[in-house]
Scaffold this active site. Structure first.
Site, PDB file in Angstrom:
ATOM      1  N   SER A   1      17.412  54.251  75.506  1.00 18.04           N
ATOM      2  CA  SER A   1      18.220  53.996  74.311  1.00 18.04           C
ATOM      3  C   SER A   1      17.693  52.859  73.439  1.00 18.04           C
ATOM      4  O   SER A   1      18.075  52.740  72.282  1.00 18.04           O
ATOM      5  CB  SER A   1      19.669  53.684  74.713  1.00 18.04           C
ATOM      6  OG  SER A   1      19.761  52.436  75.384  1.00 18.04           O
TER       7      SER A   1
ATOM      8  N   LYS B   1      21.792  46.574  74.223  1.00 15.03           N
ATOM      9  CA  LYS B   1      21.815  47.109  72.861  1.00 15.03           C
ATOM     10  C   LYS B   1      21.444  46.005  71.875  1.00 15.03           C
ATOM     11  O   LYS B   1      21.357  44.830  72.226  1.00 15.03           O
ATOM     12  CB  LYS B   1      23.217  47.648  72.498  1.00 15.03           C
ATOM     13  CG  LYS B   1      23.773  48.696  73.442  1.00 15.03           C
ATOM     14  CD  LYS B   1      23.013  50.014  73.383  1.00 15.03           C
ATOM     15  CE  LYS B   1      23.594  51.027  74.382  1.00 15.03           C
ATOM     16  NZ  LYS B   1      22.770  52.261  74.462  1.00 15.03           N
TER      17      LYS B   1
END
Length: 241
Positions: free
Chosen positions: A78, A123
């Site tokens: 990701s 993230k």
């Protein structure tokens, strides 16, 4: 007539003998006490001083991991292409202590329990408390407080900033986070309807990812990109309309 100077009794007595020049002072009571304590503890531990040394090293590493830095293994793609599956990053657990707060562009590791799932996630911070984050403008760019953000420097090649439209105001004390590999990331966009609205409480941030330490061929420092430098703080953006 013998003219060579003969040493006097005073000359001989003033010169230190070999033994006097090399004699060191005996250890003081404090040094002897310290050595005796180490010896007593070593005698109680199987393996003696070697085992004791290993235990001290393990304790040091435990304290370091608990309070200062922690290695974190990247579990998914990701955050490609900055972070690849299997990379180990060093998480700075002191980055947001003593009054410091996460900034737009930082890569953070956080506990997603109750928001994303029962695991730790990594993230990139796109919005901080008070920010107005919108996707997307006419050119397909994310806007923060009315300013378009050029994410081309770190976005995964071929990905658009988002295929999911959103228009959110980030509550104070929380973060809006996205993965760099947008087409392969479950992030704040996917949890807008979940408890917390996809926002991550700053208190659940474990630390900032400051560098890749493994594999050695991919080792590097992680820097905050300049893409958010032109974004004004929410209060200033509101003041200027």
């Amino acid at each position: 007539m013998d003219t060579e100077a003969q040493p006097t009794e005073r000359d001989r007595s003033s010169r230190p003998s070999g033994s006097e020049g090399t004699t060191s002072e005996p250890a003081g009571p404090e040094d002897r006490s310290r050595f005796a304590l180490v010896s007593r503890v070593s005698a109680c531990v199987p393996g003696g001083r070697i085992t004791l040394t290993l235990l001290v090293c393990l304790l040091f590493l435990l304290l370091l991991s608990t309070f200062v830095v922690r290695p974190f293994q990247i579990p998914s793609g990701s955050m490609e292409q900055a972070l690849r599956i299997g990379d180990r990053v060093l998480v700075n657990k002191l980055a947001y202590r003593f009054g410091a707060v996460p900034q737009r562009g930082d890569i953070v590791v956080f506990d997603g329990t109750g928001y994303f799932g029962h695991a730790d996630y990594v993230k990139r911070v796109v919005g901080v408390g008070g920010d107005h984050v919108v996707c997307c403008d006419r050119e397909g760019r994310i806007q923060v407080n009315g300013r378009p953000v050029d994410e081309s420097g770190f976005l995964y090649p071929g990905d658009s900033p988002s295929t999911v439209p959103f228009d959110v105001v980030v509550p104070g004390g929380t973060l809006f986070v996205l993965g760099d590999h947008r087409s392969d990331s479950s992030d704040s966009r996917d949890h807008l309807g979940s408890p917390g609205g996809g926002m991550i409480p700053v208190g659940d941030v474990i630390g900032r990812a400051d560098g890749i330490i493994w594999p050695f061929g991919h080792a590097t420092r992680l820097h905050r990109p300049d893409a958010y430098a032109r974004v004004q703080a929410a209060a200033r953006a509101g003041a200027h309309g």
